[in-house]
Scaffold this motif. Structure first.
Motif, PDB file in Angstrom:
ATOM      1  N   GLN A  96       0.826  -1.195   0.000  1.00 55.15           N
ATOM      2  CA  GLN A  96       0.000   0.000   0.000  1.00 55.15           C
ATOM      3  C   GLN A  96       0.868   1.255   0.000  1.00 55.15           C
ATOM      4  OE1 GLN A  96      -3.229   0.471  -0.314  1.00 55.15           O
ATOM      5  NE2 GLN A  96      -2.948   2.683  -0.166  1.00 55.15           N
ATOM      6  N   ALA A  97       2.011   1.145   0.678  1.00 52.36           N
ATOM      7  CA  ALA A  97       2.880   2.317   0.788  1.00 52.36           C
ATOM      8  C   ALA A  97       4.276   1.872   1.200  1.00 52.36           C
ATOM      9  CB  ALA A  97       2.320   3.308   1.807  1.00 52.36           C
ATOM     10  N   VAL A  98       5.238   2.778   1.029  1.00 52.80           N
ATOM     11  CA  VAL A  98       6.615   2.564   1.472  1.00 52.80           C
ATOM     12  C   VAL A  98       7.083   3.839   2.164  1.00 52.80           C
ATOM     13  CG1 VAL A  98       9.008   2.194   0.766  1.00 52.80           C
ATOM     14  CG2 VAL A  98       7.169   0.893  -0.336  1.00 52.80           C
ATOM     15  N   ALA A  99       7.680   3.653   3.345  1.00 50.33           N
ATOM     16  CA  ALA A  99       8.235   4.790   4.090  1.00 50.33           C
ATOM     17  C   ALA A  99       9.719   4.547   4.325  1.00 50.33           C
ATOM     18  CB  ALA A  99       7.507   4.962   5.417  1.00 50.33           C
ATOM     19  N   ILE A 100      10.506   5.589   4.142  1.00 52.32           N
ATOM     20  CA  ILE A 100      11.937   5.540   4.466  1.00 52.32           C
ATOM     21  C   ILE A 100      12.169   6.635   5.504  1.00 52.32           C
ATOM     22  CG2 ILE A 100      14.289   5.673   3.575  1.00 52.32           C
ATOM     23  CD1 ILE A 100      13.193   4.920   0.826  1.00 52.32           C
ATOM     24  N   ALA A 101      12.243   6.222   6.760  1.00 51.23           N
ATOM     25  CA  ALA A 101      12.287   7.174   7.873  1.00 51.23           C
ATOM     26  C   ALA A 101      13.690   7.219   8.474  1.00 51.23           C
ATOM     27  CB  ALA A 101      11.265   6.784   8.937  1.00 51.23           C
ATOM     28  N   TYR A 102      14.230   8.429   8.593  1.00 46.84           N
ATOM     29  CA  TYR A 102      15.583   8.623   9.127  1.00 46.84           C
ATOM     30  C   TYR A 102      15.516   9.047  10.592  1.00 46.84           C
ATOM     31  CZ  TYR A 102      17.554   8.484   4.391  1.00 46.84           C
ATOM     32  OH  TYR A 102      17.946   8.106   3.132  1.00 46.84           O
ATOM     33  N   GLU A 103      16.560   8.670  11.312  1.00 46.09           N
ATOM     34  CA  GLU A 103      16.755   9.142  12.678  1.00 46.09           C
ATOM     35  C   GLU A 103      17.034  10.653  12.649  1.00 46.09           C
ATOM     36  OE1 GLU A 103      17.614   7.036  16.252  1.00 46.09           O
ATOM     37  OE2 GLU A 103      15.671   7.311  15.248  1.00 46.09           O
ATOM     38  N   PRO A 104      16.812  11.352  13.773  1.00 45.56           N
ATOM     39  CA  PRO A 104      17.095  12.796  13.803  1.00 45.56           C
ATOM     40  C   PRO A 104      18.532  13.098  13.359  1.00 45.56           C
ATOM     41  CG  PRO A 104      15.855  12.160  15.744  1.00 45.56           C
ATOM     42  CD  PRO A 104      16.201  10.896  15.030  1.00 45.56           C
ATOM     43  N   TYR A 105      18.648  13.981  12.386  1.00 46.53           N
ATOM     44  CA  TYR A 105      19.913  14.471  11.827  1.00 46.53           C
ATOM     45  C   TYR A 105      20.738  13.361  11.157  1.00 46.53           C
ATOM     46  CZ  TYR A 105      18.705  18.464  14.721  1.00 46.53           C
ATOM     47  OH  TYR A 105      18.040  19.509  15.305  1.00 46.53           O
ATOM     48  N   ALA A 106      20.116  12.227  10.894  1.00 47.62           N
ATOM     49  CA  ALA A 106      20.847  11.156  10.207  1.00 47.62           C
ATOM     50  C   ALA A 106      20.925  11.425   8.709  1.00 47.62           C
ATOM     51  CB  ALA A 106      20.185   9.805  10.459  1.00 47.62           C
ATOM     52  N   PHE A 107      19.898  12.083   8.153  1.00 47.23           N
ATOM     53  CA  PHE A 107      19.924  12.358   6.712  1.00 47.23           C
ATOM     54  C   PHE A 107      21.008  13.392   6.399  1.00 47.23           C
ATOM     55  CE2 PHE A 107      18.558  14.542   2.848  1.00 47.23           C
ATOM     56  CZ  PHE A 107      18.388  13.455   1.995  1.00 47.23           C
ATOM     57  N   ASP A 108      21.003  14.486   7.141  1.00 49.16           N
ATOM     58  CA  ASP A 108      22.095  15.461   7.096  1.00 49.16           C
ATOM     59  C   ASP A 108      22.003  16.304   8.361  1.00 49.16           C
ATOM     60  OD1 ASP A 108      20.258  17.643   6.671  1.00 49.16           O
ATOM     61  OD2 ASP A 108      20.251  17.176   4.531  1.00 49.16           O
ATOM     62  N   SER A 109      22.994  17.132   8.562  1.00 44.99           N
ATOM     63  CA  SER A 109      23.078  17.896   9.809  1.00 44.99           C
ATOM     64  C   SER A 109      22.035  18.996   9.905  1.00 44.99           C
ATOM     65  CB  SER A 109      24.481  18.512   9.948  1.00 44.99           C
ATOM     66  OG  SER A 109      24.758  19.367   8.833  1.00 44.99           O
ATOM     67  N   LEU A 110      21.376  19.317   8.799  1.00 48.21           N
ATOM     68  CA  LEU A 110      20.383  20.390   8.813  1.00 48.21           C
ATOM     69  C   LEU A 110      18.946  19.866   8.924  1.00 48.21           C
ATOM     70  CD1 LEU A 110      21.884  22.653   5.987  1.00 48.21           C
ATOM     71  CD2 LEU A 110      22.159  22.891   8.469  1.00 48.21           C
ATOM     72  N   THR A 111      18.784  18.576   8.727  1.00 42.03           N
ATOM     73  CA  THR A 111      17.428  17.995   8.715  1.00 42.03           C
ATOM     74  C   THR A 111      17.170  17.270  10.026  1.00 42.03           C
ATOM     75  OG1 THR A 111      17.599  17.688   6.324  1.00 42.03           O
ATOM     76  CG2 THR A 111      15.835  16.505   7.475  1.00 42.03           C
ATOM     77  N   THR A 112      16.214  17.803  10.785  1.00 38.91           N
ATOM     78  CA  THR A 112      15.891  17.187  12.080  1.00 38.91           C
ATOM     79  C   THR A 112      15.342  15.782  11.883  1.00 38.91           C
ATOM     80  OG1 THR A 112      15.334  19.383  12.921  1.00 38.91           O
ATOM     81  CG2 THR A 112      14.622  17.477  14.237  1.00 38.91           C
ATOM     82  N   ARG A 113      14.290  15.688  11.101  1.00 33.99           N
ATOM     83  CA  ARG A 113      13.697  14.382  10.778  1.00 33.99           C
ATOM     84  C   ARG A 113      13.299  14.382   9.307  1.00 33.99           C
ATOM     85  NH1 ARG A 113      11.290  15.871  15.471  1.00 33.99           N
ATOM     86  NH2 ARG A 113       9.447  16.571  14.314  1.00 33.99           N
ATOM     87  N   PHE A 114      13.410  13.217   8.695  1.00 36.60           N
ATOM     88  CA  PHE A 114      13.018  13.092   7.290  1.00 36.60           C
ATOM     89  C   PHE A 114      12.411  11.696   7.090  1.00 36.60           C
ATOM     90  CE2 PHE A 114      14.238  12.139   2.747  1.00 36.60           C
ATOM     91  CZ  PHE A 114      13.261  12.953   2.179  1.00 36.60           C
ATOM     92  N   ALA A 115      11.129  11.664   6.722  1.00 37.90           N
ATOM     93  CA  ALA A 115      10.435  10.372   6.567  1.00 37.90           C
ATOM     94  C   ALA A 115       9.389  10.471   5.464  1.00 37.90           C
ATOM     95  CB  ALA A 115       9.787   9.948   7.880  1.00 37.90           C
TER      96      ALA A 115
END
Length: 702
Positions: A96-115
């Protein structure tokens, strides 16, 4: 020294002993093979479902591993992550869906959360970090994220309602590690649509009553034909509905196996279950035994063979023991009495089998409904069938019936009085009006259908009608009075082309199991029948045959809802009106025939003309009873009980001829004049009863 006659009796006794042993072994072997075959069919069906489900889950797992490999292998931009989630969601039908959720600041140092969460049904990306904080481990709705994160291993979740996907889902989550990180950098979540999974399982289950589902090790339902069951109903509740409530612990604690148990009215059922590899889930398939084993006709035939074999053996033993007596006349009468008793016992056994085990088997195209699960399975299978034909799916409309009174007007017409209600969906009201039709309505009969109420609910309007209608039923009286006389009321929507399918209103009854007799006034008085049960079913009707129109282009097999009133005939009336008079007349004729003698000194005998006149008088007595029976039944075929009348007519004629030949014959015929026609006298009851037994055997077990 054993004489030749006794040797003959012993020889035949050994032969019949061997036959009886063979019949008993054949029954034992048949039961074992039947049981083994049913287990093989059920196991094959379970394996088929297992393989299909495992293939689906393996595809999801493989897709998750592929996403993980891409995410861990290179630094992706936000657009690339979103594109990856979208592509994976679209590639697999059951996702139905796919989510790729990152830990806080794991995507980059400026992104708190990205999912990024790509929902295929909505066709858009949802940023979960904008909806809620998925990193809070105290929130139960975040288990999809924290489960794999804390275990640092892939895992499947229990079913839940996805707040973003807005459907019933189960997640396959696996942690991923970015380069240089020793702890998980986030979670990849592949969201499976459980409704699609349930529909797939239902299409794989074999037979008319097979029900398939998946449950987790915690007892939560993962996939079921009724999607509402996944969250609202526990495995224990579903097991209680299926009659498996005492076996839930066994299924949860053991890896695989099968269970045989009894459902309503003592009907057997089988449950097959097995664990799905790589997942803490189990597949469960439940069948009624008749779906796997077929009906019991062959079993009854084998029981009758055993009865006949043992009877013949017993008769040979009796002949051997009687042979030791010196008086020939006494021997012949003893043989006659024992033979008659043995034949009567065989007739009684066949009557018993038909009276107690030959009710409500249904036709080959009839599918019985006894719970919400079996109803949902049937609707799904029919929708799958019409979808393959390129036709629109059926629109199920819940319809209920309550029979207040019914009576048999004649042999084939039944008058029904009661109420019918229909829960008409509001979205359907824009196109069609609520309505019912009884396709069995008798020509020329007055049908009264009055609407008495309309009650509006959230999603539907309940329409209620009072109904009085005469229905023409295709009863088969060939086995009367041991026939099945079930009143099967067909109810359908008037417009066949609308796609509206009337289905039993399961929620409108406290219970729809047959033994609870739903939908009928249990105080209805039936003078010649006993109410056994009531049940709902569907019958697949060929409308080209029904309409008689070759240009009809709709479905060849259209399901029509049936409400069956299963009746067991009371034999008291038949015994008093038919069977007892026949037995009395047969006995009186025998007494008259027995008293005929050529001994001139015996004044107690009956003259030739007296015997002939008595036979004629008894003939008219039986003829009047026979005519009355034909008047009541008015059936075009010959009934079982009528064969008793016909045999009596033939026997009365033959005995009259024998009496005339005996009294008028001047030659000393050994057959006629031995001990005053003794041979014919001692043969009377055995031959008459054997004729009835042979007729019973041919009609019931041909």
């Amino acid at each position: 020294m054993i004489n030749l006659q006794n040797k003959t009796f012993i020889f035949f006794a050994v032969v019949f002993l061997g036959l009886s042993a063979f019949f008993i072994y054949d029954l034992w072997n048949y039961m074992n093979v039947r049981e083994k075959k049913s287990i093989e069919i059920g196991t094959e069906s379970l394996l088929k479902v297992q393989n299909e489900i495992e293939e689906i889950l393996d595809e999801v797992i493989a897709e998750g591993d592929q996403i993980k490999k891409i995410v861990e292998g290179q630094r992706l931009t936000k657009k690339e992550v979103i594109a990856l989630a979208e592509k994976s969601s679209r590639d697999l039908f059951y996702l139905q869906a796919v989510a790729i959720a990152y830990e806080p600041y794991a995507f980059d140092s400026l992104t708190t959360r990205f999912a990024p969460f790509y929902d295929k049904r909505q066709g858009r990306v949802i940023q979960l970090e904008d909806r809620y904080d998925y990193t809070v481990d105290t929130a139960s709705s975040n288990i999809w994220y924290h489960g794999p994160l804390q275990s640092r291993a892939p895992e499947w979740s229990d079913p839940f309602f996805g707040t973003a996907a807005k459907v019933l889902v189960a997640d396959y989550g696996l942690p991923f590690y970015l380069k240089g990180s020793s702890k998980p950098s986030g979670v990849i979540s592949l969201v499976m649509d459980l409704k699609k999974l349930g529909a797939k399982m239902d299409s794989l289950a074999i037979g008319t009553t097979g029900t398939a589902m998946i449950f987790s090790e915690s007892g939560h339902v993962v996939a079921h034909p009724i999607s509402e069951y996944i969250l609202d109903v526990s495995l224990q509740s579903i097991a209680q509905e299926l009659g498996l409530e005492n076996m839930v612990d066994v299924m949860l604690l053991t890896k695989e196996g099968y269970l045989d148990y009894s459902r309503y009215l003592g009907k057997k059922a089988y449950a097959f279950y097995a664990e799905i590899p790589h997942v803490q889930w189990k597949t469960l398939i439940v069948f009624n035994s008749a779906d796997l084993l077929g009906n019991a006709d062959l079993l009854h035939n084998k029981l009758v063979k055993i009865c006949h074999g043992l009877s013949a053996l017993f008769f040979m033993v009796v002949l051997f023991l009687i042979g030791k007596k010196a008086n020939t006349k006494r021997k012949l009468w003893s043989v006659s009495v024992y033979a008659s008793l043995i034949i009567v016992s065989n007739i009684m056994v066949m009557w018993y089998l038909n009276l107690n085990f030959n009710y409500s088997q249904g036709t080959e195209k009839e599918v019985f409904i006894d719970n919400r699960t079996s109803l949902a399975s049937f609707i799904n299978s029919e929708n799958l069938r019409v979808s393959k034909l390129g036709l629109q799916k059926f629109i199920p409309v819940s319809t209920g019936i309550f029979v207040e009174e019914f009576e048999f007007r004649d042999a084939y017409n039944v008058t029904i009085r009661g109420q019918v209600w229909q829960k008409w969906p509001k979205h359907l009201a824009r196109f069609y009006e609520a309505g019912i039709r009884f396709p069995q309505e008798a020509l020329g009969a007055l049908t009264i259908i009055n609407k008495i109420s309309e009650k509006e609910d959230k999603n539907f309007v309940t329409h209620t009608w009072t109904v009085k209608v005469m229905l023409k039923m295709p009863f088969d009286y060939s086995k009367y009075p041991f026939d099945v006389r079930d009143v099967k009321i067909e109810i359908m929507y008037p417009d066949v082309d609308s796609g509206v399918l009337l289905v039993p209103d399961v929620d409108g009854y406290s219970d729809i199991l047959p033994y609870s007799s739903p939908g009928i006034n249990k105080d209805i008085f039936l003078n010649d029948s006993k109410l056994l049960s009531t049940q709902f079913s569907f019958n697949l009707v060929n409308f080209q045959d029904r309409f008689g129109n070759k240009k009809f282009t709709g479905l060849n097999q259209f399901p029509i809802m049936k409400y069956s009133i299963n009746l067991k005939r009371r034999l008291l009336n038949v015994m008093v009106m038919n069977i007892i008079p026949i037995i009395v007349v047969a006995s009186m004729i025998f007494l008259i025939f027995y008293s005929i003698t050529k001994d001139k000194d015996d004044k107690s005998g009956v003259s030739m003309m007296g015997a002939v006149q008595s036979s004629a008088g008894f003939f008219f007595v039986l003829l009047v009873a026979h005519i009355d029976l034909r008047r009541r039944l008015s059936t075009p075929s010959l009934t079982y009980i009528e064969t008793f009348y016909l045999t009596m007519y033939v026997f009365m004629a033959l005995l009259a001829i024998n009496v005339v030949a005996f009294t008028k014959s001047k030659s000393q015929s050994r057959f006629l004049h031995y001990e005053d026609n003794l041979i014919v006298k001692v043969c009377y009851w055995p031959v008459l009863l054997f004729t009835w037994m042979l007729i019973t055997l041919l009609i019931f077990y041909n």
